[in-house]
Scaffold this motif. Structure first.
Motif, PDB file in Angstrom:
ATOM      1  N   VAL A   1       0.801  -1.221   0.229  1.00 20.55           N
ATOM      2  CA  VAL A   1       0.030   0.058   0.220  1.00 20.55           C
ATOM      3  C   VAL A   1       0.913   1.332   0.032  1.00 20.55           C
ATOM      4  N   GLU A   2       0.743   2.059  -0.703  1.00 21.15           N
ATOM      5  CA  GLU A   2       1.629   3.254  -0.997  1.00 21.15           C
ATOM      6  C   GLU A   2       0.617   4.422  -0.751  1.00 21.15           C
ATOM      7  N   LEU A   3       0.999   5.358   0.050  1.00 24.00           N
ATOM      8  CA  LEU A   3       0.676   6.720   0.282  1.00 24.00           C
ATOM      9  C   LEU A   3       1.654   7.654  -0.392  1.00 24.00           C
ATOM     10  N   PRO A   4       1.076   8.906  -0.698  1.00 23.95           N
ATOM     11  CA  PRO A   4       2.181   9.877  -1.236  1.00 23.95           C
ATOM     12  C   PRO A   4       2.850  10.340   0.093  1.00 23.95           C
ATOM     13  N   ASP A   5       4.348  10.665  -0.147  1.00 26.58           N
ATOM     14  CA  ASP A   5       4.976  11.261   0.848  1.00 26.58           C
ATOM     15  C   ASP A   5       5.306  12.814   0.737  1.00 26.58           C
ATOM     16  N   ASP A   6       5.091  13.303  -0.679  1.00 23.42           N
ATOM     17  CA  ASP A   6       5.443  14.469  -0.894  1.00 23.42           C
ATOM     18  C   ASP A   6       4.380  15.484  -0.720  1.00 23.42           C
ATOM     19  N   ARG A   7       3.262  15.255  -0.401  1.00 20.72           N
ATOM     20  CA  ARG A   7       1.920  15.796  -0.329  1.00 20.72           C
ATOM     21  C   ARG A   7       0.967  15.328   0.703  1.00 20.72           C
ATOM     22  N   PRO A   8       0.121  16.199   1.199  1.00 18.60           N
ATOM     23  CA  PRO A   8      -0.946  15.643   2.227  1.00 18.60           C
ATOM     24  C   PRO A   8      -1.732  14.319   1.332  1.00 18.60           C
ATOM     25  N   VAL A   9      -2.326  13.751   2.290  1.00 22.02           N
ATOM     26  CA  VAL A   9      -2.914  12.431   1.610  1.00 22.02           C
ATOM     27  C   VAL A   9      -4.439  13.025   1.474  1.00 22.02           C
TER      28      VAL A   9
END
Length: 110
Positions: free
Chosen positions: A42-50
């Motif tokens: 499962v990947e969520l963005p690290d560079d911006r808010p979810v």
């Protein structure tokens, strides 16, 4: 008497085979080890808010001892809606803050 002994031995043998089969299929009842954080699919963005769309796009893998897909999908949808509501509220408050002018602020007494 001999038929009774054969019956008991057969019963014990069949029961043992059923127990062995169930043990192999269901495991020994041990808890699964915690998932390694760096190996999650499962990947969520690290560079911006979810965002809510990020949560809606999640695909959780199913295993033999998996999960009820409808419950997890419902939970993810609730989480996505909460995130969307949070983002709308933050945008509203930011616009309200940006609309303020220095004249609107009262001088602070020392």
């Amino acid at each position: 008497m001999l038929s009774f002994v054969v019956f008991v031995v057969g019963l014990v043998l069949v029961g043992g085979l059923l127990f062995l089969g169930a043990s192999l299929l269901l495991g020994r009842g041990e808890t699964q080890p915690p998932a390694e954080l760096d190996r999650s699919p499962v990947e969520l963005p690290d560079d911006r808010p979810v965002t809510g769309d990020d949560v809606r796009a999640l695909q959780v893998s199913v295993t033999v001892r998996g999960y009820r897909m409808t419950e997890v999908d419902w939970l993810l949808e609730q989480l996505a809606q909460t995130i969307d509501e949070r983002d709308v509220e933050i945008a509203r408050l930011q616009a309200e803050l940006d609309a303020r002018t220095p004249a609107d602020e009262e001088p602070r007494s020392a």
